[in-house]
Design a protein around this motif. Sequence first.
Motif, short mmCIF file in Angstrom:
data_model
loop_
_atom_site.label_atom_id
_atom_site.label_comp_id
_atom_site.label_asym_id
_atom_site.label_seq_id
_atom_site.Cartn_x
_atom_site.Cartn_y
_atom_site.Cartn_z
N SER A 1 0.83 -1.20 0.00
CA SER A 1 0.00 0.00 0.00
C SER A 1 0.87 1.26 0.00
CB SER A 1 -0.94 0.01 1.20
OG SER A 1 -1.92 1.02 1.04
N ASP B 1 -0.37 4.35 0.59
CA ASP B 1 -0.94 5.44 1.38
C ASP B 1 -0.26 5.46 2.75
OD1 ASP B 1 -2.04 3.23 2.58
OD2 ASP B 1 -4.05 4.04 2.69
N LYS B 2 -0.70 6.33 3.61
CA LYS B 2 -0.05 6.47 4.91
C LYS B 2 -0.61 5.54 5.97
CE LYS B 2 1.41 11.07 3.86
NZ LYS B 2 1.30 12.47 3.96
N HIS C 1 -7.94 8.29 -6.59
CA HIS C 1 -6.76 8.16 -5.74
C HIS C 1 -5.79 7.10 -6.25
CE1 HIS C 1 -8.63 10.74 -2.74
NE2 HIS C 1 -9.73 10.03 -2.90
#
Length: 143
Positions: free
Chosen positions: A86, A88-89, A132
């Motif tokens: 992943s 993302d954060k 996104h």
Amino acid sequence: MPSKPKATKDTSKAAAGDNKKETKGKASGKNTKEDAAEGSSTGKALKPATAINARHILCEKHSRKEEAVTKLKEGAKFDDVAREFSEDKARQGGSLGWKTRGALDAAFEKAAYDLEPSTTANPKFVEVKTGHGYHVIMVEGRR
């Protein structure tokens, strides 16, 4: 050369038998968007939910998302794959926590709310593209 027509015949038989599988989803035992939608129309309808506990793997590139999906198909735990792939954060195994309707991207939300809950050890997941990037989504709970 004689083996080529024989292989074609065998392939067409296999293709005819696998055709249904290919239209239902890419991963055996795993749900895709089509499986989730189909499940709700075959009497296995999910109860309406106002919130879901979701996890996801977000990748900017399709090829990276495909690598993650391959790992999941090989039996890897969803949270481990999320930590590795992943972008993302959310480094907590892809956990998004409980999300109510309207709190997520529309395409993500539709796919997630149509998905049946599962565990990280044996995830049922769906793939969706949003603004996104490419997501692999699983749902752990509904309420």
